[in-house]
Write an enzyme that holds these catalytic residues in place. Sequence first.
Site, PDB file in Angstrom:
ATOM      1  N   PHE A 120       0.893  -1.307  -0.050  1.00 25.78           N
ATOM      2  CA  PHE A 120       0.106  -0.060  -0.030  1.00 25.78           C
ATOM      3  C   PHE A 120       0.875   1.314  -0.186  1.00 25.78           C
ATOM      4  CE2 PHE A 120      -4.464   1.168   0.794  1.00 25.78           C
ATOM      5  CZ  PHE A 120      -5.254  -0.021   0.232  1.00 25.78           C
ATOM      6  N   GLN A 241      -7.575  14.854   2.791  1.00 24.16           N
ATOM      7  CA  GLN A 241      -6.932  13.873   2.119  1.00 24.16           C
ATOM      8  C   GLN A 241      -7.707  13.793   0.921  1.00 24.16           C
ATOM      9  OE1 GLN A 241      -6.205   9.515   2.565  1.00 24.16           O
ATOM     10  NE2 GLN A 241      -4.268  10.469   3.114  1.00 24.16           N
ATOM     11  N   HIS A 243      -8.079  11.351  -2.329  1.00 23.41           N
ATOM     12  CA  HIS A 243      -7.577  10.123  -2.575  1.00 23.41           C
ATOM     13  C   HIS A 243      -7.271  10.189  -4.066  1.00 23.41           C
ATOM     14  CE1 HIS A 243      -7.534   6.014  -3.307  1.00 23.41           C
ATOM     15  NE2 HIS A 243      -7.405   5.618  -2.132  1.00 23.41           N
ATOM     16  N   LEU A 253     -14.956   5.751  -5.075  1.00 21.60           N
ATOM     17  CA  LEU A 253     -13.461   5.304  -4.515  1.00 21.60           C
ATOM     18  C   LEU A 253     -13.010   4.239  -5.496  1.00 21.60           C
ATOM     19  CD1 LEU A 253     -11.021   5.995  -3.212  1.00 21.60           C
ATOM     20  CD2 LEU A 253     -11.874   4.555  -1.079  1.00 21.60           C
ATOM     21  N   GLU A 256      -6.973   1.999  -3.096  1.00 24.52           N
ATOM     22  CA  GLU A 256      -5.521   1.891  -3.399  1.00 24.52           C
ATOM     23  C   GLU A 256      -4.896   0.503  -3.425  1.00 24.52           C
ATOM     24  OE1 GLU A 256      -1.897   3.734  -0.549  1.00 24.52           O
ATOM     25  OE2 GLU A 256      -3.408   5.004  -1.076  1.00 24.52           O
ATOM     26  N   ARG A 287      -0.855   9.179  -0.431  1.00 26.91           N
ATOM     27  CA  ARG A 287      -1.576   9.805  -1.036  1.00 26.91           C
ATOM     28  C   ARG A 287      -1.603  11.136  -1.350  1.00 26.91           C
ATOM     29  NH1 ARG A 287      -6.622   6.528   1.913  1.00 26.91           N
ATOM     30  NH2 ARG A 287      -6.203   4.465   1.134  1.00 26.91           N
ATOM     31  N   HIS A 354     -11.661  12.751   0.448  1.00 25.11           N
ATOM     32  CA  HIS A 354     -11.889  11.386   0.969  1.00 25.11           C
ATOM     33  C   HIS A 354     -11.873  11.165   2.412  1.00 25.11           C
ATOM     34  CE1 HIS A 354     -11.376   7.007   1.226  1.00 25.11           C
ATOM     35  NE2 HIS A 354     -10.419   7.032   1.537  1.00 25.11           N
ATOM     36  N   ARG A 399      -2.743  11.074   6.013  1.00 27.07           N
ATOM     37  CA  ARG A 399      -2.957   9.596   6.564  1.00 27.07           C
ATOM     38  C   ARG A 399      -2.515   8.596   5.305  1.00 27.07           C
ATOM     39  NH1 ARG A 399      -6.322   5.891   5.305  1.00 27.07           N
ATOM     40  NH2 ARG A 399      -8.029   6.882   4.562  1.00 27.07           N
TER      41      ARG A 399
END
Length: 595
Positions: A120, A241, A243, A253, A256, A287, A354, A399
């Site tokens: 990730f 954030q 995304h 979405l 990821e 991100r 996001h 994050r």
Amino acid sequence: MATLNKRRFDVVIVGAGGSGMRASLQLARAGLNVAVLSKVFPTRSHTVAAQGGIGASLGNMSEDNWHYHFFDTVKGSDWLGDQDAIEFMCREAPKVVYELEHFGMPFDRNPDGTIYQRPFGGHTANYGEKPVQRACAAADRTGHAMLHTLYQQNVKSRTNFFVEWMALDLIRDADGDVVGVTALEMETGELYVLEAKTVLLATGGAGRIFAASTNAFINTGDGLGMAARAGIPLEDMEFWQFHPTGVHNAGVLLTEGCRGEGAILRNSNGERFMERYAPTLKDLAPRDFVSRCMDQEIKEGRGCGPNKDYIQLDMTHLGGETIMKRLPSVFEIGHNFANVDITKEPIPVVPTIHYQMGGIPTNVHGQVVVPQGGNPSAVVNGLYAVGECSCVSVHGANRLGTNSLLDLLVFGRAAGNHIVEFASRSKSHKPLPADAADATRARLARYESSTQGEYAQVVANDIRKTMQQHAGVFRTQASMDEGVAKIKAVAERARHIHLADKSKVFNTARIEALEVDNLIESALATMISAAARRESRGAHTVDDYGDTPAHPNGRNDAEWLKHTLWYSEGNRLEYKPVNMTPMSVESIPPKVRTF
């Protein structure tokens, strides 16, 4: 005027998502009388939309340990995360994942039976040298599987769920302690006072303050609004954030996990452009970094489509078998929202709002903390907050993917344990103040007596339009200053909403009007905090504060290595220091973020 009813519990939890149900499980198992309020059926809470995984250094598929996870999270936060809280979360991570597995969570498995883990963004081994497989996944439906697992365990433990109830305001006594909440039962329109020894807010984020958002329509910042109206500050609300891979023009979405499984971002030239920006991590950089790179490609004319306004996410090389095994929901989303077969063609994506990094200030036990008498972290007795509505702060300015599900598990569990041990067994209910429901009654009376004014959704849409325009992926000082003036004007309009339908039973127009009260608090906190932060850090990227030798990446640690605290009364700002001291390991000093 709504009639007033009273009920009494040991603990009232507002929100039945992952964090609320993880906390309620600890409490119900300990024999406490717990009420969990939710605007929707628990398994429809927004946690159900989480796709990619839960970050934990199990080391099932590659070398890993919690020290690497700790380093990645501090670096990912752009050094605005509190290092003691980050250490706590990363050390607890394997424990809460194995515990969830024992609850019945259907994780994907490796051939040897261990939990499957995928790479990730921003997660590395050996302190940034190479990507690591740390995301514990159940295909691309991890949040769905987790929410159903927690709900089943709560049903087994006889947790009391109050479904289709909306909490309205916190009740504080003369000492400032929280002694309950007021709430509206949607089915009847009746107003209740729910008395409690402890109140826990687990209401999720406020992503619906933006026009293009991956958040559910229920994510209206209810806990943030309740806290702000009760005089509690909101921390670091300037950090939102985006995304990288929201479906173009859909606000849906794509996890990821797509890039974790090997998907590639391509520009109009078919180029894998992330190799230029992040030579080591490429498409698996954090991100905020990937979103800025995508936006840069679009601004420089290398966007895709007739308007050159999106990027292509290419998964065709993964093969249909892998996609259907690891990313079945993404395949469905491609068909339903982009008319694309992702096994045969790329899908158009753009950065989309996001997640909020900021929220209600708490410590690692979930206790809400505010500056008082020289103490920057004085506890508000009787009040806890966990999940996205809280700010511990483990995410800082940005994050890492998978740390959200981890956050709600670790701190939901920690808050539950702390309440059991310290807050609800040993004390009795404090008396309710005589004016316990007066503020709520006044809010409801405002709508009941309205004869003219604007429709709630017109005001809500103007909030979203203003925030999208003035607090987007890239910000300028002039635009943010203009945004402050605009959102203050919208806030004045929000005080004069007209409720045409005065009926009581399932009056969704009343609920929408009450939600606007929470949206505007969240929007004011975001816009005013952002305009005041004169630097670029993490998700707060301001064109005026670019990369210079004195301030690499536009970050100004000398002046801005501190948390923002916004108070609703007077739109006042205060600041408190970032905790740079971990619990048991050496501090990681700030440095330039490269990938």
